[in-house]
Design a protein around this motif. Structure first.
Motif, short mmCIF file in Angstrom:
data_model
loop_
_atom_site.label_atom_id
_atom_site.label_comp_id
_atom_site.label_asym_id
_atom_site.label_seq_id
_atom_site.Cartn_x
_atom_site.Cartn_y
_atom_site.Cartn_z
N CYS A 267 -7.15 -4.49 7.66
CA CYS A 267 -6.51 -3.21 7.33
C CYS A 267 -7.50 -2.37 6.53
CB CYS A 267 -5.23 -3.44 6.52
SG CYS A 267 -3.95 -4.28 7.46
N CYS A 272 -2.73 -2.10 1.60
CA CYS A 272 -1.95 -1.65 2.76
C CYS A 272 -0.54 -2.23 2.71
CB CYS A 272 -2.65 -2.10 4.05
SG CYS A 272 -1.80 -1.54 5.54
N HIS A 274 1.38 -2.34 5.27
CA HIS A 274 1.61 -2.86 6.63
C HIS A 274 2.88 -2.30 7.26
CE1 HIS A 274 -1.51 -5.56 5.32
NE2 HIS A 274 -0.70 -6.32 4.61
N CYS A 281 -3.58 0.54 9.32
CA CYS A 281 -3.06 -0.83 9.28
C CYS A 281 -3.44 -1.56 10.58
CB CYS A 281 -1.54 -0.84 9.12
SG CYS A 281 -0.86 -2.52 9.14
N ALA A 282 -4.13 -2.68 10.42
CA ALA A 282 -4.62 -3.43 11.59
C ALA A 282 -3.47 -3.93 12.45
CB ALA A 282 -5.48 -4.59 11.12
N PHE A 283 -2.38 -4.33 11.81
CA PHE A 283 -1.22 -4.82 12.59
C PHE A 283 -0.67 -3.71 13.47
CE2 PHE A 283 -1.23 -7.49 8.76
CZ PHE A 283 -1.16 -8.76 9.32
ZN LIG Z 1 -1.84 -3.32 7.06
#
Ligand SMILES: [Zn+2]
Ligand SMILES: Nc1nc2c(ncn2[C@@H]2O[C@H](COP(=O)(O)OP(=O)(O)O)[C@@H](O)[C@H]2O)c(=O)[nH]1
Ligand SMILES: [Mg+2]
Length: 326
Positions: A267, A272, A274, A281-283
Motif C-alpha cells: 500500500c 493505509c 485499506h 491501497c494495494a488490496f
Molecule cells: Zn491498503
C-alpha cells in the motif's frame, strides 16, 4: 524423578496425573514456583514431582518448558497471564443455524490462534439445520484454506449425519484429535458440549444448553481443568471465553492476518486504512471483488478492517494507536 501433568488447579493445590502410572495425585508447589509472573503453574503444564514425607503427598519442583500457551496480555505490566499450556489444537466451533453463522467471529478467534501460535481448525456444527440459501459453506471453507486451515462439518446431535459439502467430517476430526490436547473456542450455544459428547461416543455426557461449567451444574467455574476423553484431552478454561481482543498490540496488528501481510506492505501509505476508497491501497487496486479467489482475500480484509476499527474505539487502544496498521 516423577513426571506428571497438571489436570486441575486451585490456588495452592494441583491435581496431577503421573505420566508413567496414570495415577492422579495431589501436589503442592515449591514457593518459588508460585511467585512471580512467569512461574505460575497452570493446567496443562508438564511438571516434576517429588514425594514428601506425608502420605500420598507430592511437591512440584519444576515446570517443563511450555508450548501452546493460552494467554492474555496484561498491557500495564507488559506481561502475560497464562491460563493453560501445552495445547496442541484450537477447535473453533461455529453453528450454521442458531446462533447464526458469522465469519467475523471465526476470524476473531483466528487472531488468537496466530497470537498463541496454536494450530486451529474449524468445526461447522448443526449441519442437520444447514440451509444453503443462507450462506455458501464452500466459500467459507475456501477462505480458510488460504490459511491452510481445515474445516470439518458435523451434526453433534445426529450420529448418522454424513458429510456432504466439505470433504471432512466427524471421522476425520476424531483422527485429527487422537492423542492431542485440544481447547474448544466458540460462542455459547454453538454446540461445544454436544460435540465433545459426540466425539467421545457418548461416554462423557456433558451438560448442554447451559452456560458455565461442563457437566457440573450451571455455576461458572473460576478454575481451568483438563477433561480426559481417553482418545484425547480437552481443556476447559474460563479465561478464554471472552471474545475481546483489546489486549493485543495495535502496532502491526495485521500480522495476526498473515495472509494479508504481503499485500499490505505494498500500500502506498503506511497507515493505509485499506477501505474501499483508500488512495494507493494495494488490496483495492489489485483485487477484483467479482473474481472468486480475490473475493476470498477481500472477505478476510473485511474482517481485519472491522476488528481493527472496533478495537480502535476501546480505551485500551485509543491512547496506544500510532497510526501504523501494516
Ligand atoms: Zn491498503
Ligand atoms: N440441531 C442441532 N442442535 C444442536 C447440535 N449440537 C448442539 N445442538 C443444540 O444446541 C444447544 C447448545 O449446545 P451446547 O453443546 O450446550 O453448546 P455450547 O454452549 O457451545 O456448549 C443445545 O440445545 C444442543 O442440543 C447439532 O448438531 N444440531
Ligand atoms: Mg457448553
Amino acid at each position: 524423578m516423577i513426571k506428571a501433568r497438571v489436570y486441575r488447579s486451585s490456588q495452592r493445590e494441583f491435581e496431577c496425573k503421573v505420566i508413567d502410572t496414570g495415577e492422579m495425585v495431589l501436589a503442592t508447589a515449591m514457593g518459588k514456583l508460585l511467585k512471580g509472573k512467569d512461574h505460575q503453574i497452570v493446567v496443562g503444564d508438564f511438571v516434576t514431582l517429588e514425594e514428601t514425607n506425608e502420605e500420598s503427598k507430592y511437591t512440584i519442583t519444576e515446570i517443563d518448558k511450555r508450548y501452546g500457551e493460552v494467554f492474555r496480555v496484561i498491557v500495564r505490566e507488559a506481561s502475560k497471564k497464562v491460563t493453560a499450556s501445552n495445547i496442541d489444537l484450537l477447535i473453533i466451533t461455529t453453528s450454521v443455524s442458531e446462533p447464526v453463522y458469522k465469519r467475523g467471529i471465526i476470524d476473531r478467534f483466528l487472531v488468537r490462534a496466530f497470537q498463541w501460535n496454536i494450530k486451529p481448525l474449524i468445526v461447522f456444527n448443526k449441519m442437520d439445520e444447514y440451509d444453503p440459501q443462507t450462506f455458501d459453506i464452500k466459500f467459507e471453507q475456501d477462505r480458510l484454506n488460504i490459511l491452510g486451515i481445515k474445516s470439518y462439518e458435523m451434526s453433534a446431535i445426529d450420529d448418522s449425519y454424513e458429510k456432504k459439502y466439505l470433504g471432512l467430517g466427524k471421522q476425520e476430526l476424531v483422527s485429527e484429535l487422537e492423542g492431542k490436547t485440544a481447547l474448544f473456542l466458540g460462542q455459547s450455544g454453538v454446540g461445544k458440549s454436544q460435540i465433545i459428547t459426540s466425539l467421545s461416543n457418548k461416554k462423557f455426557e456433558l451438560k448442554t444448553g447451559g452456560v458455565g461449567r461442563w457437566g457440573k451444574g450451571t455455576h461458572t467455574t473460576s478454575w481451568s481443568e483438563i477433561i480426559d476423553l481417553e482418545k484425547f484431552l480437552v481443556v476447559d478454561s474460563p479465561g478464554v471465553r471472552s471474545l475481546s481482543l483489546e489486549d493485543l498490540p495495535c502496532e502491526d496488528f495485521i500480522s495476526y492476518f498473515p495472509d494479508l501481510v504481503d499485500m499490505s506492505v505494498q500500500c502506498k501509505f503506511q497507515n493505509c486504512s485499506h477501505m474501499e476508497n483508500a488512495k494507493g491501497c494495494a488490496f483495492r487496486e489489485n483485487l477484483d471483488p467479482d473474481k472468486y479467489s480475490d473475493a476470498l482475500a477481500l472477505s478476510r480484509l473485511d474482517s481485519f478492517i472491522r476488528i481493527y476499527d472496533e478495537l480502535s474505539q476501546t480505551p485500551e487502544w485509543a491512547n496506544r494507536i500510532t497510526g501504523k496498521r501494516n
